[in-house]
Scaffold this motif. Structure first.
Motif, PDB file in Angstrom:
ATOM      1  N   ASN A 122       2.927   0.774 -15.476  1.00  0.00           N
ATOM      2  CA  ASN A 122       4.112   1.209 -16.359  1.00  0.00           C
ATOM      3  C   ASN A 122       5.602   0.993 -15.524  1.00  0.00           C
ATOM      4  OD1 ASN A 122       2.961   2.205 -18.641  1.00  0.00           O
ATOM      5  ND2 ASN A 122       2.408   4.267 -17.807  1.00  0.00           N
ATOM      6  N   ILE A 123       5.456   0.983 -14.095  1.00  0.00           N
ATOM      7  CA  ILE A 123       6.665   1.055 -13.359  1.00  0.00           C
ATOM      8  C   ILE A 123       6.964  -0.272 -12.738  1.00  0.00           C
ATOM      9  CG2 ILE A 123       6.586   3.797 -13.373  1.00  0.00           C
ATOM     10  CD1 ILE A 123       5.740   1.973 -10.197  1.00  0.00           C
ATOM     11  N   LEU A 124       6.023  -1.058 -12.644  1.00  0.00           N
ATOM     12  CA  LEU A 124       6.289  -2.113 -11.877  1.00  0.00           C
ATOM     13  C   LEU A 124       6.853  -2.995 -12.461  1.00  0.00           C
ATOM     14  CD1 LEU A 124       2.483  -2.757 -10.354  1.00  0.00           C
ATOM     15  CD2 LEU A 124       4.581  -1.994  -9.308  1.00  0.00           C
ATOM     16  N   ALA A 125       7.868  -3.762 -11.557  1.00  0.00           N
ATOM     17  CA  ALA A 125       8.719  -5.044 -12.214  1.00  0.00           C
ATOM     18  C   ALA A 125       9.875  -4.370 -13.352  1.00  0.00           C
ATOM     19  CB  ALA A 125       7.887  -6.194 -12.836  1.00  0.00           C
ATOM     20  N   HIS A 126      10.243  -3.465 -13.135  1.00  0.00           N
ATOM     21  CA  HIS A 126      11.215  -2.661 -14.122  1.00  0.00           C
ATOM     22  C   HIS A 126      12.352  -3.746 -14.308  1.00  0.00           C
ATOM     23  CE1 HIS A 126      13.670   0.290 -16.038  1.00  0.00           C
ATOM     24  NE2 HIS A 126      12.631   0.959 -16.437  1.00  0.00           N
ATOM     25  N   PRO A 127      12.763  -3.715 -15.335  1.00  0.00           N
ATOM     26  CA  PRO A 127      14.025  -4.540 -15.741  1.00  0.00           C
ATOM     27  C   PRO A 127      15.236  -4.006 -15.384  1.00  0.00           C
ATOM     28  CG  PRO A 127      13.447  -3.584 -18.004  1.00  0.00           C
ATOM     29  CD  PRO A 127      12.344  -2.908 -16.671  1.00  0.00           C
ATOM     30  N   GLY A 128      15.455  -2.750 -15.013  1.00  0.00           N
ATOM     31  CA  GLY A 128      16.543  -2.233 -14.667  1.00  0.00           C
ATOM     32  C   GLY A 128      17.284  -1.344 -15.942  1.00  0.00           C
ATOM     33  N   GLY A 188      11.044   4.156  -8.483  1.00  0.00           N
ATOM     34  CA  GLY A 188      11.762   3.205  -9.273  1.00  0.00           C
ATOM     35  C   GLY A 188      12.728   3.610 -10.201  1.00  0.00           C
ATOM     36  N   ASP A 189      12.405   4.909 -10.820  1.00  0.00           N
ATOM     37  CA  ASP A 189      13.336   5.092 -12.073  1.00  0.00           C
ATOM     38  C   ASP A 189      14.238   6.179 -11.554  1.00  0.00           C
ATOM     39  OD1 ASP A 189      14.450   6.271 -14.134  1.00  0.00           O
ATOM     40  OD2 ASP A 189      12.743   6.445 -15.352  1.00  0.00           O
ATOM     41  N   MET A 190      15.319   5.583 -11.175  1.00  0.00           N
ATOM     42  CA  MET A 190      16.386   6.456 -10.396  1.00  0.00           C
ATOM     43  C   MET A 190      17.427   7.261 -11.333  1.00  0.00           C
ATOM     44  SD  MET A 190      15.558   6.313  -7.393  1.00  0.00           S
ATOM     45  CE  MET A 190      16.614   6.765  -6.367  1.00  0.00           C
ATOM     46  N   ASN A 191      17.015   7.422 -12.603  1.00  0.00           N
ATOM     47  CA  ASN A 191      18.043   8.045 -13.703  1.00  0.00           C
ATOM     48  C   ASN A 191      18.414   9.383 -13.106  1.00  0.00           C
ATOM     49  OD1 ASN A 191      19.104   9.329 -15.940  1.00  0.00           O
ATOM     50  ND2 ASN A 191      17.973   8.070 -17.472  1.00  0.00           N
ATOM     51  N   PRO A 192      19.854   9.513 -13.225  1.00  0.00           N
ATOM     52  CA  PRO A 192      20.192  10.899 -12.467  1.00  0.00           C
ATOM     53  C   PRO A 192      19.707  12.085 -13.208  1.00  0.00           C
ATOM     54  CG  PRO A 192      22.118   9.579 -13.287  1.00  0.00           C
ATOM     55  CD  PRO A 192      20.883   8.659 -13.225  1.00  0.00           C
ATOM     56  N   LEU A 193      19.405  12.002 -14.303  1.00  0.00           N
ATOM     57  CA  LEU A 193      18.804  12.751 -15.400  1.00  0.00           C
ATOM     58  C   LEU A 193      17.813  13.803 -14.809  1.00  0.00           C
ATOM     59  CD1 LEU A 193      18.868  14.397 -18.407  1.00  0.00           C
ATOM     60  CD2 LEU A 193      17.374  12.530 -19.015  1.00  0.00           C
ATOM     61  N   HIS A 194      16.964  13.116 -13.840  1.00  0.00           N
ATOM     62  CA  HIS A 194      15.981  13.577 -13.283  1.00  0.00           C
ATOM     63  C   HIS A 194      16.164  14.161 -11.942  1.00  0.00           C
ATOM     64  CE1 HIS A 194      13.673  11.750 -16.629  1.00  0.00           C
ATOM     65  NE2 HIS A 194      14.143  10.639 -16.125  1.00  0.00           N
ATOM     66  N   ALA A 195      17.469  14.114 -11.461  1.00  0.00           N
ATOM     67  CA  ALA A 195      18.039  14.570 -10.188  1.00  0.00           C
ATOM     68  C   ALA A 195      19.166  15.724 -10.274  1.00  0.00           C
ATOM     69  CB  ALA A 195      18.182  13.475  -9.191  1.00  0.00           C
ATOM     70  N   ASN A 217       0.818  -1.327  -0.034  1.00  0.00           N
ATOM     71  CA  ASN A 217       0.062  -0.067  -0.027  1.00  0.00           C
ATOM     72  C   ASN A 217       0.831   1.156  -0.054  1.00  0.00           C
ATOM     73  OD1 ASN A 217      -2.068  -1.641   0.152  1.00  0.00           O
ATOM     74  ND2 ASN A 217      -2.854  -0.936   2.235  1.00  0.00           N
ATOM     75  N   LYS A 218       1.959   1.227   0.822  1.00  0.00           N
ATOM     76  CA  LYS A 218       2.807   2.142   0.852  1.00  0.00           C
ATOM     77  C   LYS A 218       3.177   2.522  -0.569  1.00  0.00           C
ATOM     78  CE  LYS A 218       7.134   4.043   2.819  1.00  0.00           C
ATOM     79  NZ  LYS A 218       7.983   3.689   4.106  1.00  0.00           N
ATOM     80  N   ASP A 219       3.991   1.651  -1.246  1.00  0.00           N
ATOM     81  CA  ASP A 219       4.364   2.081  -2.610  1.00  0.00           C
ATOM     82  C   ASP A 219       3.189   2.635  -3.463  1.00  0.00           C
ATOM     83  OD1 ASP A 219       6.754   0.660  -1.981  1.00  0.00           O
ATOM     84  OD2 ASP A 219       5.869  -1.187  -2.412  1.00  0.00           O
ATOM     85  N   THR A 220       1.990   2.186  -3.490  1.00  0.00           N
ATOM     86  CA  THR A 220       0.951   2.658  -4.273  1.00  0.00           C
ATOM     87  C   THR A 220       0.680   3.916  -3.957  1.00  0.00           C
ATOM     88  OG1 THR A 220      -0.070   0.355  -4.554  1.00  0.00           O
ATOM     89  CG2 THR A 220      -1.482   2.294  -4.693  1.00  0.00           C
TER      90      THR A 220
END
Length: 292
Positions: free
Chosen positions: A53-59, A180-187, A15-18
């Motif tokens: 869209n973001i669940l079970a991302h393959p990395g 889940g999407d930790m791409n540094p482009l967004h930070a 629930n916390k993730d949702t």
């Protein structure tokens, strides 16, 4: 690429993730709204359909050395999902990924790569089909195979039937990336400048999720289970803190089209959007829980 195989990906979520995902899309901006609380409060919690869209991302699979992709020049071009079974607010999902096609546009124009995710629950029941299209700007001349996704059609040349605006927070990308999407482009401001942007940009899938929120608010408030399909083309980036305006067109035979623009710069950031809704009666029927 034709012979590349993905490992099966599993993810348990709570629930916390949702709730965190919904907050990353701006849900809860009106904490007194019953419709908003359906996605941000654990009592009678619902999952936003775009969460598939973001669940079970393959990395970061595009960085695999055997693929020899110029991943630094990769752009997310389009995204589609089909909901086959309403996503519960907590559980476990299993994803199978495969590349369904590559369209080579020539050495100077790059290539398009089509990725498919089939999402199932822990019992093996289908939950969603998710398709992503990536533009490989540095990989033209790589050859081609498979089949492309159907072309997304232009929108009608008339005024929209519904227009909804949502301001984003300056820290919106920092909040959304926790899903889940930790791409540094967004930070990272430095890495964003190296990529050609003035500052970190918002995730394209966050912008799509914000459009999903607008569609539900306008067309099926409090009933996310009615949304069965969403597809968009990513046309421009969004900077956190900008206002996203979603324009919705109701066409004949129940067809729904939409686009989203940034108000401050008056540029379209999501284009050629399409949505499908179940009629309310069918959405309420247990017999129609799984859609084919």
């Amino acid at each position: 690429m034709r012979r590349f195989r993905f490992d099966e990906t599993r993810q348990g979520y709570s629930n916390k993730d949702t709730i965190l995902y919904a907050l990353g899309l701006g849900f809860g901006s009106d904490p007194l709204s019953r419709d908003e609380l359906r996605f941000t409060y654990e009592e009678d919690l619902r999952a936003v359909p775009a969460m598939v869209n973001i669940l079970a991302h393959p990395g970061l699979w595009v960085q695999r050395p055997e693929l020899r992709l110029g991943w630094q020049k990769l752009l997310h071009a389009e995204q589609r999902f089909d909901i086959l079974r309403p996503l519960p607010p907590a559980g476990e999902v299993i994803a199978k990924y495969r590349v369904t096609g590559v369209v080579d546009r020539g050495a100077a124009k790059g290539a398009l790569l089509y990725l498919r995710k089939d999402l199932r629950d822990a019992d093996g029941q289908p939950v969603a089909r998710v398709s992503s299209t990536y533009m490989l700007r540095g990989d033209g001349g790589c050859g081609m195979f498979g089949a492309p996704e159907p072309e997304l059609a232009p929108l009608p040349e008339r005024a929209a039937d519904h227009v909804l605006r949502q301001p984003t927070l300056p820290q919106q990308a920092l909040l959304y990336r926790l899903s889940g999407d930790m791409n540094p482009l967004h930070a990272s401001p430095e890495l964003a400048r190296q990529a050609g942007f003035d500052r970190p940009i918002l995730h394209g899938l966050c912008t799509m999720g914000i459009a999903c929120r607008a569609l539900m608010a306008a067309l099926c408030p409090g009933a996310p289970e009615r949304l069965r399909h969403l597809s968009v083309r990513f046309s421009r980036p969004v900077y956190p803190g900008e206002t996203i305006q979603t324009e919705i067109f109701a066409l004949d035979a129940g067809e729904i089209r939409f686009r989203s623009r940034v108000v401050e710069r008056d540029v379209v950031v999501l284009d050629r959007g399409r949505a499908e809704l179940l009629p309310a009666v069918l959405a309420a029927s247990n017999e129609m829980e799984v859609l084919r």
